[in-house]
Write a protein that holds these residues in place. Sequence first.
Motif, short mmCIF file in Angstrom:
data_model
loop_
_atom_site.label_atom_id
_atom_site.label_comp_id
_atom_site.label_asym_id
_atom_site.label_seq_id
_atom_site.Cartn_x
_atom_site.Cartn_y
_atom_site.Cartn_z
N GLY A 60 7.39 4.96 -1.13
CA GLY A 60 8.38 5.28 -1.85
C GLY A 60 8.61 3.52 -3.13
N VAL A 61 7.65 2.54 -2.49
CA VAL A 61 7.43 1.09 -3.35
C VAL A 61 6.72 1.35 -3.97
CG1 VAL A 61 6.41 -1.48 -3.45
CG2 VAL A 61 8.71 -0.62 -2.01
N PHE A 62 5.35 2.11 -3.72
CA PHE A 62 4.23 2.63 -4.79
C PHE A 62 4.60 3.49 -5.28
CE2 PHE A 62 2.03 0.05 -1.60
CZ PHE A 62 1.39 -1.11 -2.01
N ILE A 63 5.33 4.48 -5.54
CA ILE A 63 5.97 6.17 -5.98
C ILE A 63 6.36 4.50 -7.35
CG2 ILE A 63 7.24 7.48 -6.33
CD1 ILE A 63 5.86 8.51 -3.72
N CYS A 64 7.33 4.11 -6.92
CA CYS A 64 8.46 3.19 -8.17
C CYS A 64 7.24 2.52 -8.91
CB CYS A 64 9.36 2.75 -7.33
SG CYS A 64 10.36 3.08 -6.75
N TYR A 65 6.23 1.77 -8.20
CA TYR A 65 5.46 0.67 -8.77
C TYR A 65 5.11 1.54 -9.85
CZ TYR A 65 1.92 -2.32 -9.98
OH TYR A 65 0.83 -2.81 -10.64
N TYR A 66 4.36 2.80 -9.76
CA TYR A 66 3.65 3.24 -10.37
C TYR A 66 4.15 4.36 -11.74
CZ TYR A 66 -0.51 1.38 -7.51
OH TYR A 66 -1.58 1.03 -7.47
N ALA A 67 4.96 4.43 -11.00
CA ALA A 67 6.15 5.24 -11.99
C ALA A 67 6.53 4.23 -13.34
CB ALA A 67 7.80 6.26 -11.05
#
Length: 182
Positions: free
Chosen positions: A150-157
Amino acid sequence: MNTKKNPLDRLMYGISFLFDFIYRILEEYSKIVMLVIVLIVSAQVICRKFLGFSISWSDEVALLLMVWMAFISMAIGVEKKLHIAIEMFFKKFPVPIQKILNVINSLVTVLFGVTLIVYGVRMTQASMGSILPATGWPGGTLYIMIPVSGVFICYYALIDLFHLERFRHRELEEGFQKEENT
């Protein structure tokens, strides 16, 4: 443009380096996990079919690793823009509408990432008191990759939403690829 002069840019480069470095480790880790899953499942099949016994922990560990792979793969998909899209209809819209739809897409992706963080942390915490039967590991280990992805999904989005690609550290990816080729 030399973006390293501005303190805010330096901060963004530092944050981006940390995220990109950890992400590259997860990406390499996912390759190893796939190999381990194949080895564990193969060993289990060989033992059960030909040697007459089962490896007691194999199903549990393979399941745990598959859950981890699923969530790591989601983050990789967001970073590489591989998530589901219907390009045929999207390309027929005027460019201003396409831009609005891209923003909506990024916002929905961030919302999805936040949901994974919040509920992933809750699931992990709630299940840490239970024990996985075959391995004896805390039950939360099964879910720990949910908030991480979730953290990486938020970061890249967010990188995509605010067009911050210039802060990415592509050399990290190239460095990992060079190591693989040697």
